[in-house]
Design a protein around this motif. Structure first.
Motif, PDB file in Angstrom:
ATOM      1  N   ARG A  73       0.846  -1.213   0.000  1.00 26.51           N
ATOM      2  CA  ARG A  73       0.000   0.000   0.000  1.00 26.51           C
ATOM      3  C   ARG A  73       0.875   1.254   0.000  1.00 26.51           C
ATOM      4  NH1 ARG A  73      -1.409   2.947   4.165  1.00 26.51           N
ATOM      5  NH2 ARG A  73      -1.103   1.324   5.754  1.00 26.51           N
ATOM      6  N   LEU A  74       1.919   1.257   0.845  1.00 22.83           N
ATOM      7  CA  LEU A  74       2.801   2.428   0.895  1.00 22.83           C
ATOM      8  C   LEU A  74       3.490   2.652  -0.452  1.00 22.83           C
ATOM      9  CD1 LEU A  74       4.442   1.892   4.426  1.00 22.83           C
ATOM     10  CD2 LEU A  74       2.752   3.629   3.800  1.00 22.83           C
ATOM     11  N   LEU A  75       3.877   1.556  -1.113  1.00 21.94           N
ATOM     12  CA  LEU A  75       4.572   1.677  -2.401  1.00 21.94           C
ATOM     13  C   LEU A  75       3.636   2.240  -3.471  1.00 21.94           C
ATOM     14  CD1 LEU A  75       7.124   1.120  -4.137  1.00 21.94           C
ATOM     15  CD2 LEU A  75       6.134  -1.108  -4.668  1.00 21.94           C
ATOM     16  N   ILE A  76       2.413   1.688  -3.525  1.00 24.30           N
ATOM     17  CA  ILE A  76       1.447   2.156  -4.534  1.00 24.30           C
ATOM     18  C   ILE A  76       1.126   3.643  -4.308  1.00 24.30           C
ATOM     19  CG2 ILE A  76      -0.921   1.842  -5.404  1.00 24.30           C
ATOM     20  CD1 ILE A  76       0.748  -0.582  -6.137  1.00 24.30           C
ATOM     21  N   GLU A  77       1.008   4.031  -3.019  1.00 22.33           N
ATOM     22  CA  GLU A  77       0.745   5.456  -2.712  1.00 22.33           C
ATOM     23  C   GLU A  77       1.909   6.340  -3.142  1.00 22.33           C
ATOM     24  OE1 GLU A  77      -2.089   4.558   1.216  1.00 22.33           O
ATOM     25  OE2 GLU A  77      -0.104   5.483   1.505  1.00 22.33           O
ATOM     26  N   ALA A  78       3.128   5.859  -2.885  1.00 18.89           N
ATOM     27  CA  ALA A  78       4.306   6.652  -3.262  1.00 18.89           C
ATOM     28  C   ALA A  78       4.413   6.773  -4.784  1.00 18.89           C
ATOM     29  CB  ALA A  78       5.572   6.020  -2.686  1.00 18.89           C
ATOM     30  N   MET A  79       4.065   5.699  -5.488  1.00 22.15           N
ATOM     31  CA  MET A  79       4.094   5.744  -6.956  1.00 22.15           C
ATOM     32  C   MET A  79       3.074   6.745  -7.479  1.00 22.15           C
ATOM     33  SD  MET A  79       4.577   1.696  -7.873  1.00 22.15           S
ATOM     34  CE  MET A  79       4.527   1.882  -9.666  1.00 22.15           C
ATOM     35  N   ALA A  80       1.883   6.757  -6.847  1.00 17.42           N
ATOM     36  CA  ALA A  80       0.832   7.693  -7.277  1.00 17.42           C
ATOM     37  C   ALA A  80       1.285   9.132  -7.063  1.00 17.42           C
ATOM     38  CB  ALA A  80      -0.452   7.401  -6.503  1.00 17.42           C
ATOM     39  N   ARG A  81       1.934   9.385  -5.922  1.00 15.69           N
ATOM     40  CA  ARG A  81       2.425  10.752  -5.652  1.00 15.69           C
ATOM     41  C   ARG A  81       3.404  11.209  -6.728  1.00 15.69           C
ATOM     42  NH1 ARG A  81       2.626   9.103  -0.316  1.00 15.69           N
ATOM     43  NH2 ARG A  81       4.864   8.681  -0.392  1.00 15.69           N
ATOM     44  N   GLN A  82       4.228  10.279  -7.206  1.00 18.48           N
ATOM     45  CA  GLN A  82       5.241  10.621  -8.219  1.00 18.48           C
ATOM     46  C   GLN A  82       4.723  10.384  -9.646  1.00 18.48           C
ATOM     47  OE1 GLN A  82       8.233  11.945  -7.491  1.00 18.48           O
ATOM     48  NE2 GLN A  82       7.745  11.915  -5.299  1.00 18.48           N
ATOM     49  N   ARG A  83       3.457  10.043  -9.754  1.00 21.02           N
ATOM     50  CA  ARG A  83       2.835   9.717 -11.051  1.00 21.02           C
ATOM     51  C   ARG A  83       3.650   8.670 -11.807  1.00 21.02           C
ATOM     52  NH1 ARG A  83       1.658  14.951 -10.221  1.00 21.02           N
ATOM     53  NH2 ARG A  83      -0.575  15.451 -10.259  1.00 21.02           N
ATOM     54  N   MET A  84       4.124   7.692 -11.090  1.00 22.85           N
ATOM     55  CA  MET A  84       4.901   6.629 -11.714  1.00 22.85           C
ATOM     56  C   MET A  84       3.973   5.475 -12.065  1.00 22.85           C
ATOM     57  SD  MET A  84       8.322   4.698 -10.546  1.00 22.85           S
ATOM     58  CE  MET A  84       9.292   4.122 -11.950  1.00 22.85           C
ATOM     59  N   GLN A  85       4.012   5.052 -13.320  1.00 21.22           N
ATOM     60  CA  GLN A  85       3.139   3.962 -13.754  1.00 21.22           C
ATOM     61  C   GLN A  85       3.966   2.867 -14.405  1.00 21.22           C
ATOM     62  OE1 GLN A  85       0.236   6.141 -16.159  1.00 21.22           O
ATOM     63  NE2 GLN A  85      -1.315   5.657 -14.623  1.00 21.22           N
ATOM     64  N   VAL A  86       4.441   1.946 -13.607  1.00 17.79           N
ATOM     65  CA  VAL A  86       5.115   0.755 -14.149  1.00 17.79           C
ATOM     66  C   VAL A  86       4.538  -0.455 -13.410  1.00 17.79           C
ATOM     67  CG1 VAL A  86       7.274   1.947 -14.729  1.00 17.79           C
ATOM     68  CG2 VAL A  86       7.032   0.858 -12.481  1.00 17.79           C
ATOM     69  N   PRO A  87       4.622  -1.639 -14.024  1.00 18.59           N
ATOM     70  CA  PRO A  87       4.109  -2.827 -13.339  1.00 18.59           C
ATOM     71  C   PRO A  87       4.895  -3.115 -12.057  1.00 18.59           C
ATOM     72  CG  PRO A  87       4.616  -3.296 -15.650  1.00 18.59           C
ATOM     73  CD  PRO A  87       5.145  -1.933 -15.358  1.00 18.59           C
ATOM     74  N   VAL A  88       4.157  -3.559 -11.036  1.00 18.57           N
ATOM     75  CA  VAL A  88       4.781  -3.972  -9.776  1.00 18.57           C
ATOM     76  C   VAL A  88       4.622  -5.486  -9.634  1.00 18.57           C
ATOM     77  CG1 VAL A  88       4.658  -3.821  -7.254  1.00 18.57           C
ATOM     78  CG2 VAL A  88       4.351  -1.764  -8.655  1.00 18.57           C
ATOM     79  N   PHE A  89       5.737  -6.177  -9.382  1.00 20.60           N
ATOM     80  CA  PHE A  89       5.707  -7.617  -9.135  1.00 20.60           C
ATOM     81  C   PHE A  89       5.995  -7.868  -7.668  1.00 20.60           C
ATOM     82  CE2 PHE A  89       7.106  -7.035 -13.535  1.00 20.60           C
ATOM     83  CZ  PHE A  89       6.158  -7.813 -14.213  1.00 20.60           C
ATOM     84  N   CYS A  90       5.257  -8.821  -7.101  1.00 18.35           N
ATOM     85  CA  CYS A  90       5.438  -9.096  -5.678  1.00 18.35           C
ATOM     86  C   CYS A  90       5.595 -10.606  -5.479  1.00 18.35           C
ATOM     87  CB  CYS A  90       4.218  -8.584  -4.909  1.00 18.35           C
ATOM     88  SG  CYS A  90       4.271  -8.950  -3.156  1.00 18.35           S
ATOM     89  N   GLY A  91       6.604 -10.996  -4.708  1.00 18.88           N
ATOM     90  CA  GLY A  91       6.808 -12.425  -4.449  1.00 18.88           C
ATOM     91  C   GLY A  91       6.957 -12.685  -2.970  1.00 18.88           C
ATOM     92  N   GLY A  92       6.864 -13.960  -2.590  1.00 21.99           N
ATOM     93  CA  GLY A  92       7.137 -14.313  -1.198  1.00 21.99           C
ATOM     94  C   GLY A  92       6.028 -15.082  -0.538  1.00 21.99           C
ATOM     95  N   VAL A  93       6.084 -15.123   0.789  1.00 21.44           N
ATOM     96  CA  VAL A  93       5.073 -15.839   1.558  1.00 21.44           C
ATOM     97  C   VAL A  93       3.863 -14.922   1.714  1.00 21.44           C
ATOM     98  CG1 VAL A  93       4.526 -16.941   3.752  1.00 21.44           C
ATOM     99  CG2 VAL A  93       6.778 -17.254   2.731  1.00 21.44           C
ATOM    100  N   VAL A  94       2.943 -15.062   0.767  1.00 24.09           N
ATOM    101  CA  VAL A  94       1.748 -14.223   0.717  1.00 24.09           C
ATOM    102  C   VAL A  94       0.544 -15.159   0.657  1.00 24.09           C
ATOM    103  CG1 VAL A  94       0.462 -12.560  -0.669  1.00 24.09           C
ATOM    104  CG2 VAL A  94       2.948 -12.357  -0.500  1.00 24.09           C
ATOM    105  N   GLN A 103      -3.566  -7.650  -5.986  1.00 22.07           N
ATOM    106  CA  GLN A 103      -3.800  -7.392  -7.410  1.00 22.07           C
ATOM    107  C   GLN A 103      -4.827  -6.289  -7.606  1.00 22.07           C
ATOM    108  OE1 GLN A 103      -4.068 -11.584  -8.635  1.00 22.07           O
ATOM    109  NE2 GLN A 103      -2.297 -11.185  -9.959  1.00 22.07           N
ATOM    110  N   LYS A 104      -5.818  -6.236  -6.705  1.00 23.57           N
ATOM    111  CA  LYS A 104      -6.788  -5.136  -6.763  1.00 23.57           C
ATOM    112  C   LYS A 104      -6.101  -3.789  -6.526  1.00 23.57           C
ATOM    113  CE  LYS A 104     -10.668  -7.319  -4.852  1.00 23.57           C
ATOM    114  NZ  LYS A 104     -11.323  -7.458  -3.561  1.00 23.57           N
ATOM    115  N   MET A 105      -5.093  -3.824  -5.638  1.00 22.22           N
ATOM    116  CA  MET A 105      -4.356  -2.586  -5.349  1.00 22.22           C
ATOM    117  C   MET A 105      -3.475  -2.161  -6.522  1.00 22.22           C
ATOM    118  SD  MET A 105      -3.320  -3.560  -1.434  1.00 22.22           S
ATOM    119  CE  MET A 105      -2.120  -2.293  -1.108  1.00 22.22           C
ATOM    120  N   GLY A 106      -3.264  -3.062  -7.469  1.00 15.64           N
ATOM    121  CA  GLY A 106      -2.491  -2.685  -8.651  1.00 15.64           C
ATOM    122  C   GLY A 106      -1.247  -3.514  -8.920  1.00 15.64           C
ATOM    123  N   VAL A 107      -1.021  -4.551  -8.128  1.00 16.58           N
ATOM    124  CA  VAL A 107       0.144  -5.408  -8.365  1.00 16.58           C
ATOM    125  C   VAL A 107      -0.119  -6.262  -9.607  1.00 16.58           C
ATOM    126  CG1 VAL A 107       1.478  -7.350  -7.442  1.00 16.58           C
ATOM    127  CG2 VAL A 107       0.813  -5.445  -5.951  1.00 16.58           C
TER     128      VAL A 107
END
Lengths: 134, 535
Positions: A73-94, A103-107
């Motif tokens: 959530r913090l990353l997506i918010e920071a990207m929005a502040r900087q108007r950065m639009q690139v795909p975000v990939f997330c891995g791990g114990v999720v 994915q709804k948040m934009g990952v």
């Protein structure tokens, strides 16, 4: 010849389990990606700043200790502040139910433990190649 | 479908079709194993009688949310017969941050309990006395110096003499190395300061709190990065020997401080290799302590260790199969002579363990301990041509790696110069390449897979990070308002003075926590005394 994909990889927050992301970094390099790995303990702003400076095509992050919802959530918010639009990939114990929310948040893609190397490369390339074609 | 097993062990030792007398020529049971368990070089086990006398400890891992919630859980477990606990600490506390530090957002209480004040530690001990219930705190310096000060202060407040206090402060200076080795240790505190506090703790505990375990060398986290059993044995022992050398250089007596040193090790899935690793490590440790460190007290030759099954062998796919993996690993740990065992829960590839999955992990051990009969005789595999040959090969390989580390100037130097990180990264990448190529079969992942639709549903441990964070912030706000500002300022100043004068920091930290200084503030004051900042 097409330009190589550039991806910024980072660990966020205090989690220090980096085996997965270090393996993915090497894997993507071996498959022609330019990988900028930022190491541990990055803030959302630091990740976005590095991704902008490096003109990255994508951001990849990984979590093992249960902080994925907050940090994404913090990353997506920071990207929005900087108007950065690139795909975000997330891995791990999720947990799977969290993955749907991420994915709804934009990952773009969530990678669970046990995903084999070739699949990681194919899915990351797939998203980036589609983005380039569009 | 047939799957031919690899004919070398996970660490690359070639395994033959059969083993016989020629594979252990020169074998001398008295010299190589000790006349029985509990005798030098302790290959068969550190204590006479082993599990006939006392089955390994089945420790409970506790710690989540607030100290109050964790204390309630401990009370429940004590009522059900438990008396030993590993207290896991949340990540902010592990790095020396208070729950209300902005860096702690989303992490408070998630992977363990948050401890910011002396009152938090008192709450954890509510209803219990530190001379009767044993808490093992998974913690390293600088934070272990503060938690030690808190523990000593709790004992004082309860009127218990320090020399009666039991338990463990893990105190391993490189403990957080479950990944990016150096950065995890150096990001928030200078390495030299961490090493000094490690030595301060050893000094304080070995002279004032002799029943407290002061140093648990954490080989587990290191192994979890993906290194093999040989590297595991060598890095872990090399690391402990380097800490012992530091303590000896400070003028401490090896016959005193080494009595309370122990190890926390991983048991992985390559069954006989792990058993041979444990046996070989005990033998190397005994010889090194006697012949290199000159310890004359037999208690200091004895390598004691707790084991956790290898989290990195668990799969997310078909998670119920992990019960079998953990069971096999527990069996290897018991046949390898562990003093205490903790099994990973089968759902760890999905999230933090639930109560139900923790119980299954405990029951798995209980079946091995009480139903299989393997506890009836000491070191049942001793004398097997194969196991003795493999133990000898493991010993040689670990010793060769230890010699390589010595050549680099010891483990601390090997870590400082990135050598260890390099070894880890090579091992990790090789591991994944072996899984990707199928050289290493992983049931459910690269062989015997099932479609996602056939996977059993799994219950997930719910994380309340935001709720815990908010409550803890409110608590700390009140704490800071409640305390005596003048005494607090004096105590903070005293930390800086003590640091600069080079005196043992534990008494200064005791004074601090007793005057309301928080975990985060103690760490900040020590950083400032070193004129060091990361922010």
């Amino acid at each position: 010849m097409t330009k190589r994909h550039r991806i910024v990889l980072a660990k966020m927050g205090l989690d220090c389990h980096d085996t997965g992301i270090v393996i993915v970094a090497q894997l993507l390099r071996d498959h022609g990606f330019e990988v900028i790995y930022l190491g541990l303990h990055n803030s959302a702003d630091a990740v976005v700043k590095a991704a902008l400076q490096e003109n990255a095509d994508a951001i990849g992050i990984s979590f093992l200790s249960g902080q994925h919802m907050t940090q994404v959530r913090l990353l997506i918010e920071a990207m929005a502040r900087q108007r950065m639009q690139v795909p975000v990939f997330c891995g791990g114990v999720v947990p799977r139910e969290d993955a749907a929310e991420l994915q709804k948040m934009g990952v773009a893609e969530v990678f669970f433990p046990g995903t084999l190397g070739p699949e990681v490369v194919a899915r990351v390339s797939g998203v980036l190649d589609r983005g380039r074609a569009a | 479908m047939s799957q031919k097993p690899p004919l070398s062990s996970a660490a690359g030792i070639a395994i033959k079709e059969t083993y016989g007398p020629d594979d252990i020529t020169g074998f001398d049971a008295g010299r190589d194993l000790g006349a029985s368990a509990g005798e030098f070089p302790f290959t068969r086990g550190p204590y006479p009688g082993m599990y006939r006398e006392r089955v390994w400890t089945r420790r409970f891992q506790v710690g989540f949310g607030s100290p109050g919630e964790s204390n309630e859980r401990i009370k429940y477990l004590v009522e059900n017969g438990a008396n030993g606990f590993v207290i896991t600490i949340d990540l902010p506390t592990s790095y020396g941050f208070d729950s209300d530090d902005p860096i702690a957002q989303g992490e408070v209480g998630v992977t363990g309990v948050a401890i910011s004040t002396l009152e938090d530690m008192e709450t954890l001990y509510d209803g219990f006395s530190p001379d009767s219930v044993s808490y093992a705190l998974s913690i390293r310096p600088p934070v272990s110096a503060v938690t030690l000060a808190m523990l000593a202060s709790v004992a004082e407040k309860k009127g218990i003499a320090l020399d009666k206090v039991i338990g463990t402060q893990q105190n391993d200076p490189f403990y957080q190395m479950s990944g990016g080795p150096l950065q995890t240790v150096t990001q928030f505190f200078p390495l030299d300061g961490t090493l000094r506090l490690c030595a301060d703790n050893i000094e304080f505990i070995s002279t004032r709190m002799p029943r407290l375990n002061w140093m648990v060398t954490n080989g587990y986290n290191l192994r979890e990065t993906g290194v093999n059993a040989i590297q595991d044995g060598a890095f872990t022992l090399g690391h402990a020997f380097n800490v012992f050398k530091m303590a000896k250089d400070r003028g401490l007596d090896v016959n005193v401080f080494a009595r309370r040193a122990s190890f926390f090790l991983s048991c992985s899935i390559d069954f006989f290799e792990e058993i041979a690793k444990f046996r070989a490590m005990r033998r190397i440790y005994a010889h090194t302590m006697r012949e290199v460190f000159g310890a004359t007290n037999p208690e200091c030759w004895r390598m004691r260790f707790s084991v956790q099954s290898a989290g990195n062998t668990l799969t997310t796919q078909q998670p119920e199969v992990n019960v079998v993996r953990a069971g096999v690993e527990a069996l290897a740990a018991a046949l390898g002579g562990a003093q205490s065992i903790h099994l990973c829960s089968y759902d760890e590839g999905h999230g933090l363990p639930t109560e139900a999955s923790s119980r299954m992990a405990l029951r798995t051990q209980q079946v091995i301990a009480y139903e299989t009969g393997i506890t009836r005789t000491v070191d049942p595999l001793g004398g097997s041509y194969f196991v003795e040959n493999l133990t000898n090969q493991m010993e040689q390989a670990i010793r060769a790696k230890l010699a390589e580390i010595d050549g680099l100037g010891g483990m601390f130097e090997a870590i400082r110069h990135g050598w260890l990180e390099n070894q880890i990264n090579q091992a990790r990448y090789q591991y994944q390449a072996d899984v990707d190529s199928g050289r290493r079969p992983l049931v459910g992942v690269n062989v015997f897979q099932i479609p996602q639709s056939e996977e059993l549903p799994i219950e997930i441990h719910k994380i309340k990070a935001d709720e815990w964070g908010t409550k803890r912030s409110e608590y700390l706000k009140q704490w800071r308002q409640r305390r005596d500002a003048v005494k607090w300022a004096e105590a903070m100043a005293h930390i800086e003075t003590a640091w600069r004068e080079g005196t043992n920091m534990v008494p200064a930290l005791m004074n601090a926590v007793q005057n309301g200084v928080t975990m985060g503030e103690c760490n900040e004051a020590m950083r400032q005394a070193q004129k060091w900042s990361f922010r």
